[in-house]
Scaffold this motif. Sequence first.
Motif, mmCIF file in Angstrom:
data_model
loop_
_atom_site.group_PDB
_atom_site.id
_atom_site.type_symbol
_atom_site.label_atom_id
_atom_site.label_comp_id
_atom_site.label_asym_id
_atom_site.label_seq_id
_atom_site.Cartn_x
_atom_site.Cartn_y
_atom_site.Cartn_z
ATOM 1 N N GLN A 38 37.293 23.484 -84.617
ATOM 2 C CA GLN A 38 38.525 23.726 -83.886
ATOM 3 C C GLN A 38 38.884 22.538 -82.991
ATOM 4 O O GLN A 38 40.054 22.133 -82.905
ATOM 5 C CB GLN A 38 38.377 25.003 -83.050
ATOM 6 C CG GLN A 38 39.672 25.700 -82.688
ATOM 7 C CD GLN A 38 39.413 27.064 -82.065
ATOM 8 O OE1 GLN A 38 38.272 27.548 -82.024
ATOM 9 N NE2 GLN A 38 40.470 27.685 -81.582
ATOM 10 N N MET A 42 42.253 20.134 -83.337
ATOM 11 C CA MET A 42 43.142 19.840 -82.211
ATOM 12 C C MET A 42 43.315 18.334 -82.030
ATOM 13 O O MET A 42 44.434 17.840 -81.814
ATOM 14 C CB MET A 42 42.576 20.454 -80.935
ATOM 15 C CG MET A 42 42.825 21.940 -80.792
ATOM 16 S SD MET A 42 44.550 22.304 -80.383
ATOM 17 C CE MET A 42 44.641 21.726 -78.682
ATOM 18 N N GLN A 55 44.012 21.890 -72.393
ATOM 19 C CA GLN A 55 44.563 22.290 -73.686
ATOM 20 C C GLN A 55 43.457 22.781 -74.621
ATOM 21 O O GLN A 55 43.639 23.769 -75.347
ATOM 22 C CB GLN A 55 45.321 21.121 -74.318
ATOM 23 C CG GLN A 55 46.641 20.803 -73.642
ATOM 24 C CD GLN A 55 47.268 19.528 -74.169
ATOM 25 O OE1 GLN A 55 46.580 18.536 -74.460
ATOM 26 N NE2 GLN A 55 48.592 19.523 -74.305
ATOM 27 N N GLU A 59 43.012 26.604 -76.121
ATOM 28 C CA GLU A 59 42.943 26.820 -77.564
ATOM 29 C C GLU A 59 41.649 27.533 -77.963
ATOM 30 O O GLU A 59 41.667 28.464 -78.774
ATOM 31 C CB GLU A 59 43.030 25.473 -78.297
ATOM 32 C CG GLU A 59 42.760 25.518 -79.793
ATOM 33 C CD GLU A 59 43.784 26.317 -80.572
ATOM 34 O OE1 GLU A 59 43.446 26.768 -81.683
ATOM 35 O OE2 GLU A 59 44.917 26.505 -80.090
ATOM 36 N N SER A 158 41.814 29.937 -85.105
ATOM 37 C CA SER A 158 42.981 29.380 -84.431
ATOM 38 C C SER A 158 43.247 30.075 -83.107
ATOM 39 O O SER A 158 43.230 31.302 -83.024
ATOM 40 C CB SER A 158 44.222 29.509 -85.328
ATOM 41 O OG SER A 158 44.054 28.782 -86.516
ATOM 42 N N GLY A 159 43.533 29.256 -82.100
ATOM 43 C CA GLY A 159 44.039 29.749 -80.840
ATOM 44 C C GLY A 159 45.549 29.592 -80.817
ATOM 45 O O GLY A 159 46.182 29.346 -81.852
ATOM 46 N N PHE A 161 47.675 27.243 -79.803
ATOM 47 C CA PHE A 161 48.297 25.993 -80.244
ATOM 48 C C PHE A 161 48.274 25.875 -81.760
ATOM 49 O O PHE A 161 49.305 25.588 -82.389
ATOM 50 C CB PHE A 161 47.601 24.784 -79.619
ATOM 51 C CG PHE A 161 48.188 23.471 -80.058
ATOM 52 C CD1 PHE A 161 49.273 22.931 -79.395
ATOM 53 C CD2 PHE A 161 47.678 22.791 -81.157
ATOM 54 C CE1 PHE A 161 49.838 21.724 -79.808
ATOM 55 C CE2 PHE A 161 48.231 21.601 -81.582
ATOM 56 C CZ PHE A 161 49.315 21.062 -80.906
#
Length: 261
Positions: A38, A42, A55, A59, A158-159, A161
Amino acid sequence: MIATCLQIKVLGPLEISHVVTAAAGAPPFGITAAKVRQVLAMLAVNANSLVTIEQLIDELWPDGPPSTVKTVVQTYVYQLRKLFERSFEWPRGAEIVVTRPGGYLLEMPRDNLDVFQFQHLMRCGKDALAEGRTASAADLLRQSIDLWRGPVPADIVSGPFLRGLSVYLEEQRLEAVLLRVEADLANNRHRELVGELRSLVSTHHLHESFYLRLMQALHRSGRRGEALAVYHRLRDILDDELGLEPSAEAKRLQREILVSS
């Protein structure tokens, strides 16, 4: 910038490979730890731009971070760096994941990331279509679509963002498909498009533009009755599911087909 030979793909399953070894048929190297994957995603989709620690926290832990969250983030970045060091040969002291005040960035050419390749090819194809270079537009847009190997991100937790990015990129992909269809119609490939457009209408049954292109392809193929049936189907679906009528463009196209001989 040291990572000129590194390739990262996120338009589908995450893949990381070296240009030379990939060309020789060697498989991409994998990252099994979900959070590390992850973090890499990003950094990759923001290549050469700072991703702040805040950020990353938002996320990775949208429901609330652990108490030692900054240390945990540092650990994930350290693990990512070690994976790159074990898998690729870098000059001593060089880093691909660079620490900056407040966060990190992945330092590598954006041309080596499929998401940026897709967007560049799509823009070039769109410009070519606007300039009337329809054959070139169709080729460029087809190349952009061919970069997709699945949904984004296909195998990464996935978060907020990355979920938002997934929605945005899927809209861009559909726009690229629509533009490529328009280019193919301009190149008189209407007969070849009918089957694909029927599939697109079935899959994206509320996407009016695909209905309109199917109507055009059928009408140009001499299948006037089928083209009008597509309009009726569009009208019924919009009414049943959204309580809306077809757009002015759809109604205009239907009238043109009705009065054609």
